[in-house]
Scaffold this motif. Structure first.
Motif, PDB file in Angstrom:
ATOM      1  N   ILE A 189      20.942 -26.649  14.724  1.00 30.87           N
ATOM      2  CA  ILE A 189      22.409 -26.627  14.794  1.00 30.87           C
ATOM      3  C   ILE A 189      22.923 -27.914  15.429  1.00 30.87           C
ATOM      4  O   ILE A 189      23.875 -28.535  14.941  1.00 30.87           O
ATOM      5  N   GLU A 190      22.285 -28.351  16.522  1.00 26.49           N
ATOM      6  CA  GLU A 190      22.742 -29.536  17.245  1.00 26.49           C
ATOM      7  C   GLU A 190      22.615 -30.812  16.415  1.00 26.49           C
ATOM      8  O   GLU A 190      23.357 -31.770  16.630  1.00 26.49           O
ATOM      9  N   LYS A 191      21.656 -30.814  15.479  1.00 27.29           N
ATOM     10  CA  LYS A 191      21.481 -31.983  14.624  1.00 27.29           C
ATOM     11  C   LYS A 191      22.408 -31.944  13.418  1.00 27.29           C
ATOM     12  O   LYS A 191      22.518 -32.925  12.684  1.00 27.29           O
ATOM     13  N   SER A 192      23.079 -30.802  13.214  1.00 26.15           N
ATOM     14  CA  SER A 192      24.002 -30.657  12.091  1.00 26.15           C
ATOM     15  C   SER A 192      25.357 -31.259  12.446  1.00 26.15           C
ATOM     16  O   SER A 192      25.553 -31.785  13.541  1.00 26.15           O
ATOM     17  N   ASN A 193      26.288 -31.140  11.529  1.00 29.73           N
ATOM     18  CA  ASN A 193      27.638 -31.652  11.747  1.00 29.73           C
ATOM     19  C   ASN A 193      28.410 -30.700  12.649  1.00 29.73           C
ATOM     20  O   ASN A 193      28.879 -29.649  12.202  1.00 29.73           O
ATOM     21  N   LYS A 241      31.243 -31.005  13.770  1.00 25.00           N
ATOM     22  CA  LYS A 241      32.677 -30.977  13.517  1.00 25.00           C
ATOM     23  C   LYS A 241      32.990 -30.048  12.342  1.00 25.00           C
ATOM     24  O   LYS A 241      34.099 -30.044  11.823  1.00 25.00           O
ATOM     25  N   ASN A 242      31.981 -29.263  11.994  1.00 25.79           N
ATOM     26  CA  ASN A 242      32.146 -28.218  10.988  1.00 25.79           C
ATOM     27  C   ASN A 242      32.293 -26.884  11.718  1.00 25.79           C
ATOM     28  O   ASN A 242      31.395 -26.459  12.451  1.00 25.79           O
ATOM     29  N   VAL A 243      33.432 -26.223  11.534  1.00 27.56           N
ATOM     30  CA  VAL A 243      33.727 -24.990  12.264  1.00 27.56           C
ATOM     31  C   VAL A 243      32.682 -23.909  11.987  1.00 27.56           C
ATOM     32  O   VAL A 243      32.285 -23.163  12.893  1.00 27.56           O
ATOM     33  N   LYS A 244      32.207 -23.821  10.758  1.00 21.35           N
ATOM     34  CA  LYS A 244      31.202 -22.810  10.411  1.00 21.35           C
ATOM     35  C   LYS A 244      29.902 -23.044  11.172  1.00 21.35           C
ATOM     36  O   LYS A 244      29.262 -22.096  11.633  1.00 21.35           O
ATOM     37  N   THR A 245      29.513 -24.304  11.308  1.00 20.54           N
ATOM     38  CA  THR A 245      28.300 -24.651  12.057  1.00 20.54           C
ATOM     39  C   THR A 245      28.443 -24.237  13.516  1.00 20.54           C
ATOM     40  O   THR A 245      27.522 -23.687  14.120  1.00 20.54           O
ATOM     41  N   LEU A 246      29.605 -24.522  14.101  1.00 27.26           N
ATOM     42  CA  LEU A 246      29.857 -24.163  15.497  1.00 27.26           C
ATOM     43  C   LEU A 246      29.834 -22.650  15.695  1.00 27.26           C
ATOM     44  O   LEU A 246      29.277 -22.155  16.674  1.00 27.26           O
ATOM     45  N   LYS A 247      30.430 -21.924  14.767  1.00 22.35           N
ATOM     46  CA  LYS A 247      30.425 -20.461  14.855  1.00 22.35           C
ATOM     47  C   LYS A 247      29.001 -19.924  14.785  1.00 22.35           C
ATOM     48  O   LYS A 247      28.652 -18.958  15.464  1.00 22.35           O
ATOM     49  N   GLN A 248      28.187 -20.578  13.973  1.00 24.29           N
ATOM     50  CA  GLN A 248      26.779 -20.185  13.872  1.00 24.29           C
ATOM     51  C   GLN A 248      26.068 -20.415  15.197  1.00 24.29           C
ATOM     52  O   GLN A 248      25.288 -19.578  15.658  1.00 24.29           O
ATOM     53  N   GLY A 249      26.352 -21.567  15.837  1.00 23.91           N
ATOM     54  CA  GLY A 249      25.762 -21.864  17.144  1.00 23.91           C
ATOM     55  C   GLY A 249      26.196 -20.864  18.200  1.00 23.91           C
ATOM     56  O   GLY A 249      25.397 -20.444  19.054  1.00 23.91           O
ATOM     57  N   ILE A 250      27.469 -20.466  18.164  1.00 27.20           N
ATOM     58  CA  ILE A 250      27.998 -19.480  19.115  1.00 27.20           C
ATOM     59  C   ILE A 250      27.319 -18.139  18.918  1.00 27.20           C
ATOM     60  O   ILE A 250      26.887 -17.491  19.887  1.00 27.20           O
ATOM     61  N   LYS A 282      31.742 -23.383  22.047  1.00 25.27           N
ATOM     62  CA  LYS A 282      33.080 -22.789  22.104  1.00 25.27           C
ATOM     63  C   LYS A 282      34.135 -23.848  22.418  1.00 25.27           C
ATOM     64  O   LYS A 282      35.228 -23.851  21.837  1.00 25.27           O
ATOM     65  N   LYS A 283      33.804 -24.758  23.343  1.00 18.37           N
ATOM     66  CA  LYS A 283      34.746 -25.822  23.706  1.00 18.37           C
ATOM     67  C   LYS A 283      34.991 -26.771  22.534  1.00 18.37           C
ATOM     68  O   LYS A 283      36.134 -27.172  22.273  1.00 18.37           O
ATOM     69  N   VAL A 284      33.931 -27.151  21.832  1.00 15.21           N
ATOM     70  CA  VAL A 284      34.081 -28.048  20.688  1.00 15.21           C
ATOM     71  C   VAL A 284      34.874 -27.346  19.582  1.00 15.21           C
ATOM     72  O   VAL A 284      35.719 -27.957  18.916  1.00 15.21           O
ATOM     73  N   LEU A 341      29.534 -32.016  26.536  1.00 14.92           N
ATOM     74  CA  LEU A 341      30.908 -32.325  26.138  1.00 14.92           C
ATOM     75  C   LEU A 341      31.241 -33.796  26.376  1.00 14.92           C
ATOM     76  O   LEU A 341      31.928 -34.427  25.563  1.00 14.92           O
ATOM     77  N   ILE A 342      30.770 -34.337  27.501  1.00 18.77           N
ATOM     78  CA  ILE A 342      31.002 -35.754  27.799  1.00 18.77           C
ATOM     79  C   ILE A 342      30.452 -36.617  26.667  1.00 18.77           C
ATOM     80  O   ILE A 342      31.134 -37.525  26.171  1.00 18.77           O
ATOM     81  N   LYS A 343      29.235 -36.345  26.240  1.00 17.65           N
ATOM     82  CA  LYS A 343      28.616 -37.117  25.153  1.00 17.65           C
ATOM     83  C   LYS A 343      29.409 -36.960  23.853  1.00 17.65           C
ATOM     84  O   LYS A 343      29.621 -37.926  23.110  1.00 17.65           O
ATOM     85  N   PHE A 344      29.853 -35.720  23.572  1.00 16.75           N
ATOM     86  CA  PHE A 344      30.602 -35.456  22.349  1.00 16.75           C
ATOM     87  C   PHE A 344      31.927 -36.217  22.357  1.00 16.75           C
ATOM     88  O   PHE A 344      32.283 -36.889  21.378  1.00 16.75           O
ATOM     89  N   TYR A 345      32.667 -36.131  23.465  1.00 21.98           N
ATOM     90  CA  TYR A 345      33.969 -36.794  23.550  1.00 21.98           C
ATOM     91  C   TYR A 345      33.836 -38.315  23.519  1.00 21.98           C
ATOM     92  O   TYR A 345      34.656 -39.009  22.900  1.00 21.98           O
ATOM     93  N   GLU A 346      32.812 -38.857  24.166  1.00 20.72           N
ATOM     94  CA  GLU A 346      32.606 -40.305  24.151  1.00 20.72           C
ATOM     95  C   GLU A 346      32.305 -40.795  22.736  1.00 20.72           C
ATOM     96  O   GLU A 346      32.756 -41.867  22.326  1.00 20.72           O
ATOM     97  N   LYS A 347      31.541 -39.997  21.995  1.00 21.79           N
ATOM     98  CA  LYS A 347      31.243 -40.345  20.603  1.00 21.79           C
ATOM     99  C   LYS A 347      32.514 -40.292  19.758  1.00 21.79           C
ATOM    100  O   LYS A 347      32.736 -41.146  18.889  1.00 21.79           O
TER     101      LYS A 347
END
Length: 281
Positions: free
Chosen positions: A18-22, A24-33, A77-79, A170-176
């Motif tokens: 999941i972490e290596k996937s996109n 910024k895809n809501v479906k991917t994030l929901k899967q991770g959650i 959840k935050k992303v 989150l810091i890494k995500f926002y910096e990217k």
């Protein structure tokens, strides 16, 4: 406990995909959650059904294993919320929104700075107070929401560790995100100032020759009296001629390593221009 370790290892393998996937895809994030919640429930059942063989194993679970999963649950959840709530247009608005989120993270970290230092330095002298269940000392509860958590599946500080993990992710995500917006903004500026006449302008020399020319112009003080950022000059040339110059410093080192003709392209320019001047005369 072997079962919790086995479950933890399964989660790491599953969530790595999941972490290596996109993200910024809501479906991917929901899967991770969903996956993170399922594994936390599995952890809860295991911890309730069997006791830990030793205090050391209990500390390992509540200091490393459970927070690893719960931290990623918070992160996803935050992303997810960020994608739904961020401004949809305007690069400057998006940058401002992210910077506000980063400021919020810094503010929260400062409130528990002593424990954050303890955790980051991988100290263990207070682990028996922080990561064993049944420690009934309310002054240890820096996160007051834990007063109402399940005492069989919670210690005074395991949730705080998960917050630290989520914070770092989150810091890494926002910096990217900020870096992507910066590059996007730069390209937009280039497109705005780039006249149509340049659309078909093509560099037909070699990339090495262009790099030799860029370095020569820069060190000669032709850009901002020699104070320009070489990366910015290269980026402009790449956008202007629609090419990728690759690792310019590696190429320049190869130019410097030439046994002779280290300024081969510049010498070629001098000869060509001299011939043109002579011809015109």
């Amino acid at each position: 406990m072997k079962k919790t370790t086995s479950t933890f290892n399964r989660y790491k393998k599953t969530i790595a995909i999941i972490e290596k996937s996109n993200l910024k895809n809501v479906k991917t994030l929901k899967q991770g959650i969903t996956i993170s919640r399922e594994y936390l429930n599995e952890f809860s059942s295991l911890v309730r059904s069997k006791s830990f063989p030793s205090k050391k194993e209990e500390i390992t679970f509540f200091k490393y294993q459970k927070p690893y999963v719960e931290g990623r649950l918070q992160y996803f959840k935050k992303v997810h919320n960020y994608l739904l709530e961020k401004p949809v247009s305007g690069i400057s608005k998006q940058q401002k929104y992210i910077n506000n989120e980063l400021n919020k993270l810094d503010s929260k970290k400062c409130k528990q700075l002593e424990f954050v230092k303890y955790y980051r330095l991988n100290e263990d002298k207070l682990d028996h107070l922080y990561f064993l269940r049944g420690i009934d000392q309310l002054e240890l509860f820096v996160d007051t929401s834990h007063h109402f958590k399940d005492p069989l599946f919670t210690t005074s500080h395991d949730f705080l560790v998960s917050k630290i993990i989520a914070h770092d992710l989150l810091i890494k995500f926002y910096e990217k995100e900020l870096e992507l917006l910066k590059n996007k903004n730069f390209k937009t500026i280039i497109e705005e100032v780039k006249p149509d006449i340049f659309n078909d302008l093509q560099w037909t020399g070699t990339k090495t020759e262009l790099i030799e020319l860029i370095f020569a112009l820069n060190v000669s003080g032709c850009f901002r009296n020699g104070n320009a950022d070489i990366k910015k000059i290269v980026k402009v040339c790449e956008e202007l001629f629609n090419l990728d110059l690759g690792n310019i410093h590696k190429t320049f080192n190869q130019i410097k390593a030439r046994k002779k003709d280290s300024t081969k392209f510049l010498d070629k320019l001098v000869v060509s221009l001299s011939k043109e001047i002579t011809f015109e005369a």
